[in-house]
Write an enzyme that holds these catalytic residues in place. Structure first.
Site, PDB file in Angstrom:
ATOM      1  CG  HIS A 111      -1.957  -1.070   1.170  1.00 20.17           C
ATOM      2  ND1 HIS A 111      -2.778  -1.365   2.243  1.00 20.17           N
ATOM      3  CD2 HIS A 111      -2.314  -1.940   0.189  1.00 20.17           C
ATOM      4  CE1 HIS A 111      -3.580  -2.352   1.924  1.00 20.17           C
ATOM      5  NE2 HIS A 111      -3.311  -2.727   0.687  1.00 20.17           N
ATOM      6  CG  PHE A 127       1.137  -9.969   4.672  1.00 20.72           C
ATOM      7  CD1 PHE A 127       1.226 -10.283   6.023  1.00 20.72           C
ATOM      8  CD2 PHE A 127       0.843 -10.988   3.784  1.00 20.72           C
ATOM      9  CE1 PHE A 127       1.054 -11.587   6.468  1.00 20.72           C
ATOM     10  CE2 PHE A 127       0.661 -12.291   4.209  1.00 20.72           C
ATOM     11  CZ  PHE A 127       0.760 -12.598   5.558  1.00 20.72           C
ATOM     12  CB  CYS A 128       0.178  -3.126   4.329  1.00 19.76           C
ATOM     13  SG  CYS A 128      -0.247  -2.695   6.036  1.00 19.76           S
ATOM     14  CB  ALA A 129       0.261  -6.371  -0.175  1.00 25.73           C
ATOM     15  CB  CYS A 185      -3.962  -5.274   6.716  1.00 18.75           C
ATOM     16  SG  CYS A 185      -2.186  -5.473   6.839  1.00 18.75           S
TER      17      CYS A 185
END
Length: 471
Positions: free
Chosen positions: A129, A388-390, A408
């Protein structure tokens, strides 16, 4: 197709000393064990060398750039010499600037703030992100997840070839593009799969179409040499806290022109050369043209020095030897997980893709948060679970619908229920072999025998139920 230059010296070194290597943590089943920190991709432990350097400097800490006293002058020299050290670590070109920020996220938001008018941005949906979201105020094109490095290059090639001329500007990129400025943002190593991306090839495609490229090296720089000139990227961004220097500092390094042409990222002291009142009551400002233009306020001298210290430590240890040892750890974990049929390792590019010490997986029949909680509570192993902020990337890898529930680090399912999240194990230069062996053993025991304790969900996290009896 090459991804990065091969490592020449394959000799293997021992783990680098890091803080916390002897910390003991309690187990829910009783007793204590030395903590196995396997969450390097979030924040790596500080190198002992970094801590020692910072401790030695701390008594001499002072304000930088404008202080007349001895400590201020010493701190200024240390701050600016740290800039030179980082430039050498990254293989910067003579004309490049090194700007100190708070993190990779801050660095990429800085770059987003200085984009020329009508700049078009191209970014793969697979990004963290930090490199996916800063461009939302620009004309941004999100590219679908590729399934091979070659497909990544082909996808970018098509997108750049198809971009339309701007309707409101006939600006030409300094790289020669006819349709206005453009920027490509790409990771060097995925924070989810650890896979290396074909940065040099992507840079060549970007430049062939008059675009520039910024490399998110947050997960690459701690694991692999990064050379701006060799890769031919325009900018590199990374964080100190992933480079064994967790003191709240980051770096944006690369071309100076867009940075010099834009208003400062933050307006304030240090960014300005001259400020004067006008007769009409307003204020005239002359901004610095150096890196100071985007470093307003009192800088994080400790954080900056810690990054420089880490750069020196990794260089002196020999990146080739560090890479060789890390690849042995990657192989051990992948082989161990392959022996457990219930485990599925997540990958974009396939089993043979080169990668750094970051591996994500799911376990059949387990909620990932439950599994991660058991690793911690029963084995003293720290990993990460979630998206995982993805989020778009993990959803793609799990084959989920974009609307499936999941956040997340905050799974909604109860222990044992399926939810949209995964487990990530990550490691690096300070990881002992024993931590890897304990992790592999723990995965096998949890899958084959189950958890020894009962768990419950509390504030979105799976935690041991302290009031329950042992299973």
């Amino acid at each position: 197709m090459s991804v990065f230059s091969a490592v020449a010296d394959q000799s293997v070194c021992t783990p680098l000393p890091v803080l916390g290597r002897d910390v003991a943590v309690p187990l829910v089943t009783g007793g204590e064990v030395t903590y196995a920190a396997l969450d390097y991709a979030a924040s790596a432990p500080a190198l002992q060398r970094v801590w020692d350097d910072v401790s030695a400097y701390a008594p001499y800490y002072g304000s930088v750039h404008r202080g007349a006293g001895y400590l201020s002058q010493l701190s200024t020299d240390l701050f600016e010499n740290s800039r030179k050290t980082v430039a050498e670590f990254l293989g910067c070109r003579a004309e490049d600037q090194v700007i100190f920020t708070r993190s990779t996220t801050d660095s990429l938001n800085l770059l987003a703030a200085v984009l020329p008018a009508d700049c078009q941005v191209f970014v793969f949906e697979t990004e963290h992100h930090a490199s996916l979201l800063p461009w939302r105020d620009a004309r941004v094109t999100y590219l679908n997840a590729p399934r091979t490095p070659a497909q990544a290059v082909e996808t970018l090639e098509r997108a750049l070839a198809d971009r339309d001329p701007s309707s409101s500007s006939q600006l030409r990129s300094s790289r020669g593009g006819p349709t206005g400025p453009a920027l490509v943002c790409v990771t060097g190593a995925s924070n989810v799969t650890g896979e290396l991306w074909p940065v040099k090839e992507l840079a060549a495609v970007a430049h062939a179409h008059g675009a520039r490229i910024v490399l998110d090296a947050a997960q690459l720089a701690p694991h692999h040499p990064v050379d701006i000139e060799e890769l031919d990227v325009d900018w590199v961004a990374f964080s100190g806290h992933k480079l064994y220097a967790p003191f709240g500092s980051g770096v944006l390094a690369g071309r100076a022109d867009w940075l010099q042409d834009a208003e400062p990222y933050l307006a304030g002291g240090g960014a300005s050369r001259k400020v004067a009142r006008r007769t009409d009551g307003g204020v005239d400002v002359e901004w610095h043209s150096t890196a100071a233009r985007h470093e307003a306020g009192s800088p994080n001298v400790i954080g900056v020095y810690s990054i420089a210290s880490a750069c020196k430590a990794l260089t002196e240890a020999g990146f080739d030897r560090l890479v060789a040892r890390e690849q042995q750890l990657v192989t051990r974990i992948r082989e161990g997980l392959a022996e457990v049929p219930q485990v599925k390792v997540l990958s974009l590019f396939g089993d043979d893709a080169p990668r750094v010490g970051v591996i994500s997986f799911v376990v059949e029949g387990w909620n990932s948060s439950h599994f991660a909680a058991a690793l911690s509570a029963e084995y003293g192993i720290g990993v990460r679970d979630g998206l995982f902020c993805a989020h778009p990337l993990v959803r793609t890898l799990l084959g989920s619908d974009p609307q499936d529930p999941g956040e997340c680090g905050a799974p909604e399912a109860e222990p044992g229920e399926r939810s949209l999240n995964a487990i990530r194990v990550s490691f690096g230069a300070g990881t002992p072999d024993e931590h890897i062996e304990r992790f592999v053993r723990a995965v096998k025991e949890l899958v084959n025998k189950g958890a020894q304790w009962t768990y419950r969900t509390e504030d979105g996290r799976c935690v041991p139920d302290r009031g329950a009896a042992q299973v």
